[in-house]
Scaffold this motif. Structure first.
Motif, PDB file in Angstrom:
ATOM      1  N   ARG A 165       0.818  -1.206   0.000  1.00 27.00           N
ATOM      2  CA  ARG A 165       0.000   0.000   0.000  1.00 27.00           C
ATOM      3  C   ARG A 165       0.858   1.265   0.000  1.00 27.00           C
ATOM      4  NH1 ARG A 165      -2.328  -4.199   0.809  1.00 27.00           N
ATOM      5  NH2 ARG A 165      -4.547  -4.519   0.497  1.00 27.00           N
TER       6      ARG A 165
ATOM      7  N   ALA B 199      -4.386   6.976   7.235  1.00 24.45           N
ATOM      8  CA  ALA B 199      -5.291   5.828   7.370  1.00 24.45           C
ATOM      9  C   ALA B 199      -4.514   4.516   7.270  1.00 24.45           C
ATOM     10  CB  ALA B 199      -6.389   5.876   6.308  1.00 24.45           C
ATOM     11  N   LEU B 200      -3.521   4.465   6.394  1.00 24.23           N
ATOM     12  CA  LEU B 200      -2.693   3.260   6.270  1.00 24.23           C
ATOM     13  C   LEU B 200      -1.947   2.985   7.567  1.00 24.23           C
ATOM     14  CD1 LEU B 200      -1.333   0.940   4.762  1.00 24.23           C
ATOM     15  CD2 LEU B 200       0.287   2.606   3.821  1.00 24.23           C
TER      16      LEU B 200
ATOM     17  N   GLN C 241      -4.507   1.627  10.031  1.00 24.94           N
ATOM     18  CA  GLN C 241      -4.903   0.258   9.679  1.00 24.94           C
ATOM     19  C   GLN C 241      -3.804  -0.738  10.054  1.00 24.94           C
ATOM     20  OE1 GLN C 241      -5.743   0.492   5.505  1.00 24.94           O
ATOM     21  NE2 GLN C 241      -7.683   1.562   5.797  1.00 24.94           N
ATOM     22  N   THR C 242      -2.563  -0.350   9.809  1.00 21.41           N
ATOM     23  CA  THR C 242      -1.444  -1.229  10.145  1.00 21.41           C
ATOM     24  C   THR C 242      -1.385  -1.440  11.647  1.00 21.41           C
ATOM     25  OG1 THR C 242      -0.217  -0.451   8.220  1.00 21.41           O
ATOM     26  CG2 THR C 242       1.050  -1.563   9.933  1.00 21.41           C
TER      27      THR C 242
ATOM     28  N   HIS D 226      -3.791  -1.213  13.766  1.00 22.51           N
ATOM     29  CA  HIS D 226      -4.956  -1.991  14.198  1.00 22.51           C
ATOM     30  C   HIS D 226      -4.797  -3.475  13.868  1.00 22.51           C
ATOM     31  CE1 HIS D 226      -7.857   1.670  14.438  1.00 22.51           C
ATOM     32  NE2 HIS D 226      -7.010   1.620  15.426  1.00 22.51           N
ATOM     33  N   ARG D 227      -3.973  -3.802  12.895  1.00 21.82           N
ATOM     34  CA  ARG D 227      -3.764  -5.208  12.537  1.00 21.82           C
ATOM     35  C   ARG D 227      -2.812  -5.909  13.501  1.00 21.82           C
ATOM     36  NH1 ARG D 227      -3.034  -6.502   6.367  1.00 21.82           N
ATOM     37  NH2 ARG D 227      -5.014  -7.562   6.364  1.00 21.82           N
TER      38      ARG D 227
END
Length: 150
Positions: free
Chosen positions: A33, A90-91, A94-95, A97-98
């Motif tokens: 990404r 946002a990336l 998201q990372t 949160h993973r």
């Protein structure tokens, strides 16, 4: 984000094989990404540069319609840069949160502390870089030798 993941992994407890594979997947996912965002950013920079350096904007007597069209395109490109920043943020989220899906609560906590430390160091380095003396600026009286050279 990829290099950051490697730095962070050094601060965590040993990972199980499954966790290491999960971390690798998160790293690969984020890197793919990042590369897509980088391509988009480069294309936007090129477009903005082409638009701003256009003859329609440089001419001493610009054609009003062409000028307005180019200015509209430049503003659109600036909006794209703003969207890029939001996508990059946002990336990162998201990372982050993973990671708890792969790590134990303790490992995730240590990971987030390492991220915070890493980010703080980058901010400090950025501040030092911005505050560095520049060649085009004379040294103030009594400042002595420069600490950094651009």
């Amino acid at each position: 984000m990829g290099n950051k993941m490697q730095v962070i992994a050094r601060h965590m407890e040993p990972l199980t094989e499954q966790q290491a594979a999960g971390m690798y997947d998160v790293q690969r996912w984020a890197q793919e990404r990042e590369e897509a965002l980088d391509r988009e950013l480069q294309a936007t920079y090129r477009s903005l540069s082409d638009t701003v350096s256009s003859d329609a904007l440089i001419s001493p007597y610009p054609d009003t319609a062409a000028y307005m069209a180019h200015m509209s395109l430049a503003i659109s490109n600036l909006s794209s840069l703003e969207a890029f920043v939001r996508q990059a943020d946002a990336l990162r989220l998201q990372t982050l949160h993973r990671l708890p899906q792969v790590l134990t609560a303790r490992q995730a906590a240590r990971c987030f502390l390492a991220v915070a430390d890493y980010s703080q160091r980058l901010r400090a380095l950025s501040s030092l870089w911005l505050a560095r003396p520049r060649q085009d600026q004379p040294n103030p009286p009594g400042a002595g030798a420069r600490l950094f050279h651009p």
